[in-house]
Scaffold this active site. Structure first.
Site, PDB file in Angstrom:
ATOM      1  N   ASP A  67      30.414  47.463  45.390  1.00 29.45           N
ATOM      2  CA  ASP A  67      31.883  47.379  44.517  1.00 29.45           C
ATOM      3  C   ASP A  67      32.676  48.561  45.080  1.00 29.45           C
ATOM      4  O   ASP A  67      32.263  49.461  45.630  1.00 29.45           O
ATOM      5  CB  ASP A  67      31.846  47.235  43.314  1.00 29.45           C
ATOM      6  CG  ASP A  67      30.594  48.376  42.605  1.00 29.45           C
ATOM      7  OD1 ASP A  67      30.261  49.279  43.100  1.00 29.45           O
ATOM      8  OD2 ASP A  67      30.563  48.127  41.289  1.00 29.45           O
ATOM      9  N   ASP A 135      28.328  48.111  28.380  1.00 25.59           N
ATOM     10  CA  ASP A 135      28.259  46.729  28.015  1.00 25.59           C
ATOM     11  C   ASP A 135      27.560  45.658  28.563  1.00 25.59           C
ATOM     12  O   ASP A 135      28.033  44.505  28.561  1.00 25.59           O
ATOM     13  CB  ASP A 135      29.886  46.329  28.140  1.00 25.59           C
ATOM     14  CG  ASP A 135      30.641  46.649  29.236  1.00 25.59           C
ATOM     15  OD1 ASP A 135      29.763  46.901  30.299  1.00 25.59           O
ATOM     16  OD2 ASP A 135      31.649  46.363  29.595  1.00 25.59           O
ATOM     17  N   HIS A 137      27.239  45.475  32.035  1.00 22.36           N
ATOM     18  CA  HIS A 137      28.220  44.916  33.456  1.00 22.36           C
ATOM     19  C   HIS A 137      27.265  45.424  34.602  1.00 22.36           C
ATOM     20  O   HIS A 137      26.438  46.354  34.426  1.00 22.36           O
ATOM     21  CB  HIS A 137      29.536  45.518  33.491  1.00 22.36           C
ATOM     22  CG  HIS A 137      29.789  46.788  33.665  1.00 22.36           C
ATOM     23  ND1 HIS A 137      30.464  47.768  32.830  1.00 22.36           N
ATOM     24  CD2 HIS A 137      29.354  47.560  34.963  1.00 22.36           C
ATOM     25  CE1 HIS A 137      30.593  49.054  33.308  1.00 22.36           C
ATOM     26  NE2 HIS A 137      29.992  48.828  34.563  1.00 22.36           N
ATOM     27  N   GLU A 142      32.322  42.293  34.869  1.00 21.77           N
ATOM     28  CA  GLU A 142      32.468  42.727  33.514  1.00 21.77           C
ATOM     29  C   GLU A 142      32.206  41.475  32.435  1.00 21.77           C
ATOM     30  O   GLU A 142      31.852  40.285  33.043  1.00 21.77           O
ATOM     31  CB  GLU A 142      34.044  43.016  33.199  1.00 21.77           C
ATOM     32  CG  GLU A 142      34.658  44.272  33.838  1.00 21.77           C
ATOM     33  CD  GLU A 142      34.196  45.576  33.537  1.00 21.77           C
ATOM     34  OE1 GLU A 142      33.090  45.573  32.473  1.00 21.77           O
ATOM     35  OE2 GLU A 142      34.940  46.602  33.519  1.00 21.77           O
TER      36      GLU A 142
HETATM   37  C1  GLP Z   1      30.165  51.546  37.170  1.00 20.65           C
HETATM   38  C2  GLP Z   1      29.331  50.834  38.407  1.00 20.65           C
HETATM   39  C3  GLP Z   1      28.093  50.128  38.315  1.00 20.65           C
HETATM   40  C4  GLP Z   1      27.269  50.959  37.368  1.00 20.65           C
HETATM   41  C5  GLP Z   1      27.683  51.804  36.129  1.00 20.65           C
HETATM   42  C6  GLP Z   1      26.967  52.529  35.334  1.00 20.65           C
HETATM   43  O1  GLP Z   1      30.639  50.710  36.350  1.00 20.65           O
HETATM   44  N1  GLP Z   1      30.334  49.898  39.171  1.00 20.65           N
HETATM   45  O2  GLP Z   1      27.738  49.668  39.265  1.00 20.65           O
HETATM   46  O3  GLP Z   1      25.955  50.432  37.108  1.00 20.65           O
HETATM   47  O4  GLP Z   1      29.140  52.364  36.629  1.00 20.65           O
HETATM   48  O5  GLP Z   1      27.236  53.725  35.786  1.00 20.65           O
HETATM   49  P1  GLP Z   1      25.978  54.815  35.577  1.00 20.65           P
HETATM   50  O6  GLP Z   1      24.765  54.527  36.059  1.00 20.65           O
HETATM   51  O7  GLP Z   1      26.919  56.263  35.814  1.00 20.65           O
HETATM   52  O8  GLP Z   1      25.897  54.846  33.963  1.00 20.65           O
END
Ligand code: GLP
Length: 259
Positions: A67, A135, A137, A142
């Protein structure tokens, strides 16, 4: 689905790095899907160490990202292309033209999304590393995202913007729009490796692994995949009802099935 419960985030990273290393040993030209966020960082640290020690080489691999933000200037340090280069790609022997990311600066961003999705299908992602949002995602899909979605532009929820504000000087700087691989796109990878550590991941991991398959928890699509490995630490596993069974299964896993 295989659920591997390990003592801490470092062990999670080591196991995920084993899976990546095994995929590259099996197929030196493997296409590896990378994720941003803090969860995969211990995995990347291990891969950098191993590459430096000559235990694995990315020289023939390709890497793809999940992404990207839309609206940041090119080269912004928090763009996911910059982040993935800083955290992994600049420290391994992956040729620079073998890193593929969605293009948020194209004249026609929607066409660029389709082109990126086509590229992923053409390359064929062998192993995709994933994190999970609070959440549920997945990438930037989302809650409410279509289970069959392809790479497209999405609007971030306020929860995600607040969660990601820690990377920016001011919360208003967090973009509202992103390009993300769709849930259908992600399911096209040969092996999904979802990593999570810490208490804040316990609820989304339980929902994704043991809850209903639902657009309300995008990460629940891992239940549909023929080969998904969920690697979590004890804190992130705390709300799994079948944790004892997963531990037993892993303990008795035949040696020939281990990475
Ligand atoms: C962002 C990224 C996701 C990731 C999420 C959780 O939203 N787009 O790919 O999984 O954050 O991040 P973290 O691993 O820092 O909790």
């Amino acid at each position: 689905m295989e659920v591997v419960i390990l003592p801490d985030a470092d062990a999670v990273g080591a196991h995920a790095a084993d899976l990546v290393t095994a995929a590259i040993r099996r197929s030196p030209g493997a296409v590896i899907g990378l994720a941003t966020g803090s969860s995969p960082l211990p995995t990347y640290r291990r891969l950098i160490e191993r590459c430096g020690a000559g235990a694995v080489s990315f020289a023939s691999c390709h890497a793809v990202t999940l992404d990207e933000y839309v609206g940041l200037p090119p080269g912004h340090p928090e763009s996911y292309r910059s982040v993935i280069r800083r955290e992994l790609v600049d420290h391994i022997d992956l040729p620079s033209d073998h890193l593929h990311c969605p293009d948020p600066h194209a004249d026609d961003v929607e066409a660029a999304c389709v082109a990126y999705d086509d590229l992923l299908v053409e390359l064929g992602v062998d192993l995709q590393i994933l994190g999970i949002g609070g959440d549920g995602h997945l990438a930037f899909n989302e809650p409410g995202s279509s289970l069959g979605s392809r790479t497209r532009i999405k609007t971030l929820t306020e929860d995600t913007r607040v969660a990601n504000a820690r990377f920016f000087d001011h919360p208003d700087e967090v973009p509202r729009h992103v390009i993300t691989q769709g849930l259908g796109t992600i399911r096209g990878a040969g092996h999904l490796v979802l990593v999570a550590a810490g208490e804040s991941k316990a609820a989304p991991i339980a929902a994704a692994v043991e809850g209903p398959l639902t657009a309300s928890c995008p990460a629940s699509i891992i239940q549909l995949h023929r080969r998904a490995t969920v690697v979590v630490d004890e804190l992130a596993a705390a709300r799994l009802a079948r944790a004892g069974y997963y531990r037993e299964t892993f303990r008795h896993k035949p040696a020939w099935q281990r990475p």
